[in-house]
Write a protein that holds these residues in place. Sequence first.
Motif, PDB file in Angstrom:
ATOM      1  N   THR A  13     -48.830  59.270   6.271  1.00  0.00           N
ATOM      2  CA  THR A  13     -47.928  60.579   6.545  1.00  0.00           C
ATOM      3  C   THR A  13     -46.866  60.508   5.397  1.00  0.00           C
ATOM      4  O   THR A  13     -46.760  61.736   4.594  1.00  0.00           O
ATOM      5  CB  THR A  13     -47.165  61.223   7.833  1.00  0.00           C
ATOM      6  N   ILE A  14     -46.102  59.383   5.535  1.00  0.00           N
ATOM      7  CA  ILE A  14     -45.201  59.429   4.599  1.00  0.00           C
ATOM      8  C   ILE A  14     -45.196  59.356   2.973  1.00  0.00           C
ATOM      9  O   ILE A  14     -45.259  60.154   2.278  1.00  0.00           O
ATOM     10  CB  ILE A  14     -43.849  58.463   4.836  1.00  0.00           C
ATOM     11  N   ASP A  15     -46.585  59.079   2.867  1.00  0.00           N
ATOM     12  CA  ASP A  15     -47.403  59.214   1.169  1.00  0.00           C
ATOM     13  C   ASP A  15     -47.627  60.263   1.541  1.00  0.00           C
ATOM     14  O   ASP A  15     -47.872  60.936  -0.157  1.00  0.00           O
ATOM     15  CB  ASP A  15     -48.497  58.407   1.037  1.00  0.00           C
ATOM     16  N   ALA A  16     -48.536  60.595   2.206  1.00  0.00           N
ATOM     17  CA  ALA A  16     -48.961  62.565   2.092  1.00  0.00           C
ATOM     18  C   ALA A  16     -47.999  63.201   1.916  1.00  0.00           C
ATOM     19  O   ALA A  16     -47.780  63.944   0.540  1.00  0.00           O
ATOM     20  CB  ALA A  16     -49.771  63.015   3.017  1.00  0.00           C
ATOM     21  N   LEU A  17     -46.957  63.451   2.320  1.00  0.00           N
ATOM     22  CA  LEU A  17     -46.082  64.592   2.225  1.00  0.00           C
ATOM     23  C   LEU A  17     -44.928  63.912   1.277  1.00  0.00           C
ATOM     24  O   LEU A  17     -44.475  65.013   0.594  1.00  0.00           O
ATOM     25  CB  LEU A  17     -44.384  64.085   3.722  1.00  0.00           C
ATOM     26  N   GLY A  18     -44.559  62.813   0.758  1.00  0.00           N
ATOM     27  CA  GLY A  18     -43.798  62.596  -0.060  1.00  0.00           C
ATOM     28  C   GLY A  18     -44.667  62.718  -1.725  1.00  0.00           C
ATOM     29  O   GLY A  18     -43.968  63.194  -2.461  1.00  0.00           O
ATOM     30  N   SER A  19     -45.793  62.242  -1.642  1.00  0.00           N
ATOM     31  CA  SER A  19     -46.132  63.481  -3.012  1.00  0.00           C
ATOM     32  C   SER A  19     -46.190  64.360  -3.993  1.00  0.00           C
ATOM     33  O   SER A  19     -46.027  64.628  -3.886  1.00  0.00           O
ATOM     34  CB  SER A  19     -47.768  62.106  -3.633  1.00  0.00           C
ATOM     35  N   MET A  20     -46.480  65.194  -2.259  1.00  0.00           N
ATOM     36  CA  MET A  20     -46.749  66.587  -1.925  1.00  0.00           C
ATOM     37  C   MET A  20     -45.577  66.660  -2.855  1.00  0.00           C
ATOM     38  O   MET A  20     -45.479  67.662  -3.716  1.00  0.00           O
ATOM     39  CB  MET A  20     -46.583  67.578  -0.872  1.00  0.00           C
TER      40      MET A  20
END
Length: 332
Positions: free
Chosen positions: A75-82
């Motif tokens: 989730t952090i990867d998806a949210l962070g890269s967004m």
Amino acid sequence: MSSRRGPALLDIARLIDGIRAGQRAVIARGITLIESRRSDHQRLARQLVQDLLPFTGNAVRVGITGVPGVGKSTTIDALGSMLTGEGHKIAVLAVDPSSRRTGGSILADKTRMARLATDMNAFIRPSPASGTLGGVAAKTRETMLLCEAAGYDVVLVETVGVGQSEIAVADMTDFFLLLMLPGAGDELQGLKKGVVELADMIAVNKADGDNVARAKVAAAEYRAALHILTPRSANWSPPVVTYSALTGEGVAALWAHVLDHREKLTAAGELASRRAEQQVKWMWAMLEERLFAPLRSDRAIKAALASIEAEVAAGTLAPAAAVDKIVGMLGR
Ligand SMILES: Nc1nc2c(ncn2[C@@H]2O[C@H](COP(=O)(O)OP(=O)(O)OP(=O)(O)O)[C@@H](O)[C@H]2O)c(=O)[nH]1
Ligand SMILES: [Mg+2]
């Protein structure tokens, strides 16, 4: 200057310049200073954090928790890269006082955050090495301040949902996000009611493929469960959403809730009061930590404590007299 404090202060000034310029190596050096157990380093770290204070406070601070495997890192990867795609700078920190996470699993975590790990606008720092929860949390808080001074405008603090660490993370963030799995409405997946009460949002992850319908059912159950709990804030009713960290579906909507929460709490003055309360709480927590430190680190005191404890257990020494003895040793 010939004073003994001269060179150290000069170093601090250089650290501050590098941190404020966003230099990753200098940021890492600052965090190492914060995490060091050496008392001279700790003194410098306190000075560093104090001097950086005017440049802190500008980030959206989000705590993320959930059982192991729920998908926090994904989730952090998806949210962070967004968010870095939108021009934000993201710091990812963790509070994990257990020794569960060795060097190996930090690496594993970085592979779960493959996009962020190579993103120049993201800074990932694993949890400080194991210690007391209070000690680990204190270091993470200071690291958060340092990252804010370095220009990171979103700080995500991850903690695994299996103990007191959720409370510590909720106490250092503006928004506390509880991640859940689909289909497992069973007594809120073993989470303590207290943790659910802290949540500013419940998000059911893995709503993809065959799981979509089950995730919706779980969300409905959590919505019903939240109804019977007292909300943390009078200005916010925690929403329950479904999303998929894997496909990215629903991640933008998830973040929209975080911003909505921020707007509402800011307007009501609650964000400022929440942070003010947190700061005072940190002070007391650190004071406690500092006062108790000799009990854990001073060898003579530690040895004496064991025998004092044994005498109290045997009933030969009254607890009050034992406390007198211990306080006497602290004062030496
Ligand atoms: N289908 C599906 N799988 C997911 C999703 N998000 C994460 N996963 C998978 O779930 C597993 C655990 O994901 P992590 O992100 O490592 O979970 P975590 O909560 O960080 O786990 P710990 O760090 O061990 O507490 C991995 O195999 C992920 O690929 C999702 O949205 N959909
Ligand atoms: Mg993880």
